[in-house]
Write a protein that holds these residues in place. Sequence first.
Motif, PDB file in Angstrom:
ATOM      1  N   MET A 188       3.982  20.028   2.058  1.00 20.29           N
ATOM      2  CA  MET A 188       4.032  18.628   1.742  1.00 20.29           C
ATOM      3  C   MET A 188       3.771  18.441   0.247  1.00 20.29           C
ATOM      4  O   MET A 188       3.046  19.204  -0.354  1.00 20.29           O
ATOM      5  N   ALA A 189       4.344  17.409  -0.279  1.00 19.06           N
ATOM      6  CA  ALA A 189       4.205  17.126  -1.706  1.00 19.06           C
ATOM      7  C   ALA A 189       3.405  15.837  -1.907  1.00 19.06           C
ATOM      8  O   ALA A 189       3.295  15.013  -1.013  1.00 19.06           O
ATOM      9  N   ASN A 190       2.853  15.699  -3.086  1.00 25.99           N
ATOM     10  CA  ASN A 190       2.175  14.465  -3.491  1.00 25.99           C
ATOM     11  C   ASN A 190       3.158  13.636  -4.291  1.00 25.99           C
ATOM     12  O   ASN A 190       3.779  14.128  -5.227  1.00 25.99           O
ATOM     13  N   TRP A 191       3.285  12.367  -3.931  1.00 30.21           N
ATOM     14  CA  TRP A 191       4.218  11.459  -4.595  1.00 30.21           C
ATOM     15  C   TRP A 191       3.462  10.281  -5.167  1.00 30.21           C
ATOM     16  O   TRP A 191       2.509   9.789  -4.564  1.00 30.21           O
ATOM     17  N   LYS A 192       3.881   9.817  -6.328  1.00 29.03           N
ATOM     18  CA  LYS A 192       3.255   8.671  -6.981  1.00 29.03           C
ATOM     19  C   LYS A 192       4.327   7.658  -7.352  1.00 29.03           C
ATOM     20  O   LYS A 192       5.319   7.995  -7.993  1.00 29.03           O
ATOM     21  N   CYS A 193       4.118   6.404  -6.948  1.00 27.67           N
ATOM     22  CA  CYS A 193       5.060   5.331  -7.246  1.00 27.67           C
ATOM     23  C   CYS A 193       5.069   5.067  -8.749  1.00 27.67           C
ATOM     24  O   CYS A 193       4.018   4.887  -9.365  1.00 27.67           O
ATOM     25  N   GLY A 194       6.250   5.043  -9.334  1.00 24.26           N
ATOM     26  CA  GLY A 194       6.397   4.787 -10.757  1.00 24.26           C
ATOM     27  C   GLY A 194       6.162   3.335 -11.127  1.00 24.26           C
ATOM     28  O   GLY A 194       6.001   3.002 -12.299  1.00 24.26           O
TER      29      GLY A 194
ATOM     30  N   CYS B 124       3.787   0.929  -9.171  1.00 29.57           N
ATOM     31  CA  CYS B 124       2.407   0.465  -8.962  1.00 29.57           C
ATOM     32  C   CYS B 124       1.369   1.585  -8.972  1.00 29.57           C
ATOM     33  O   CYS B 124       0.177   1.322  -8.956  1.00 29.57           O
ATOM     34  N   GLY B 125       1.796   2.851  -8.928  1.00 32.11           N
ATOM     35  CA  GLY B 125       0.854   3.968  -8.953  1.00 32.11           C
ATOM     36  C   GLY B 125       0.356   4.414  -7.593  1.00 32.11           C
ATOM     37  O   GLY B 125      -0.483   5.304  -7.497  1.00 32.11           O
ATOM     38  N   TYR B 126       0.876   3.819  -6.522  1.00 34.27           N
ATOM     39  CA  TYR B 126       0.486   4.210  -5.161  1.00 34.27           C
ATOM     40  C   TYR B 126       0.809   5.687  -4.945  1.00 34.27           C
ATOM     41  O   TYR B 126       1.864   6.166  -5.351  1.00 34.27           O
ATOM     42  N   GLU B 127      -0.102   6.427  -4.326  1.00 34.38           N
ATOM     43  CA  GLU B 127       0.098   7.855  -4.069  1.00 34.38           C
ATOM     44  C   GLU B 127       0.109   8.129  -2.575  1.00 34.38           C
ATOM     45  O   GLU B 127      -0.620   7.496  -1.815  1.00 34.38           O
ATOM     46  N   LEU B 128       0.955   9.074  -2.165  1.00 32.16           N
ATOM     47  CA  LEU B 128       0.995   9.488  -0.775  1.00 32.16           C
ATOM     48  C   LEU B 128       1.420  10.945  -0.681  1.00 32.16           C
ATOM     49  O   LEU B 128       1.992  11.495  -1.616  1.00 32.16           O
TER      50      LEU B 128
ATOM     51  N   LYS C 219      11.221   2.743   0.254  1.00 29.43           N
ATOM     52  CA  LYS C 219      10.487   1.644  -0.370  1.00 29.43           C
ATOM     53  C   LYS C 219       9.016   2.022  -0.432  1.00 29.43           C
ATOM     54  O   LYS C 219       8.492   2.650   0.486  1.00 29.43           O
ATOM     55  N   CYS C 220       8.343   1.598  -1.484  1.00 33.37           N
ATOM     56  CA  CYS C 220       6.914   1.862  -1.629  1.00 33.37           C
ATOM     57  C   CYS C 220       6.140   1.072  -0.583  1.00 33.37           C
ATOM     58  O   CYS C 220       6.346  -0.145  -0.457  1.00 33.37           O
ATOM     59  N   PRO C 221       5.244   1.715   0.173  1.00 31.50           N
ATOM     60  CA  PRO C 221       4.444   1.005   1.168  1.00 31.50           C
ATOM     61  C   PRO C 221       3.483  -0.013   0.540  1.00 31.50           C
ATOM     62  O   PRO C 221       3.060  -0.954   1.194  1.00 31.50           O
ATOM     63  N   SER C 222       3.151   0.157  -0.722  1.00 30.46           N
ATOM     64  CA  SER C 222       2.206  -0.733  -1.375  1.00 30.46           C
ATOM     65  C   SER C 222       2.872  -1.952  -2.012  1.00 30.46           C
ATOM     66  O   SER C 222       2.551  -3.088  -1.678  1.00 30.46           O
ATOM     67  N   CYS C 223       3.823  -1.732  -2.923  1.00 28.48           N
ATOM     68  CA  CYS C 223       4.433  -2.863  -3.633  1.00 28.48           C
ATOM     69  C   CYS C 223       5.724  -3.353  -2.983  1.00 28.48           C
ATOM     70  O   CYS C 223       6.313  -4.326  -3.424  1.00 28.48           O
TER      71      CYS C 223
END
Length: 51
Positions: free
Chosen positions: A1-7, A9-13, A21-25
Amino acid sequence: MANWKCGNCGYELVADQPPEKCPSCKEKCEFLDNTCYTPDCEYEGKDPRIK
């Protein structure tokens, strides 16, 4: 599994692939792979140098 960061809002998963789609923004954002590939951050699982 990889770590991903939204460009946007910065949300990480942790997932095999980034979501559509980003679960946060709730936007369709570019996700950066910030998975650690060097020994100095291997225990954290993500590379803090990737902003």
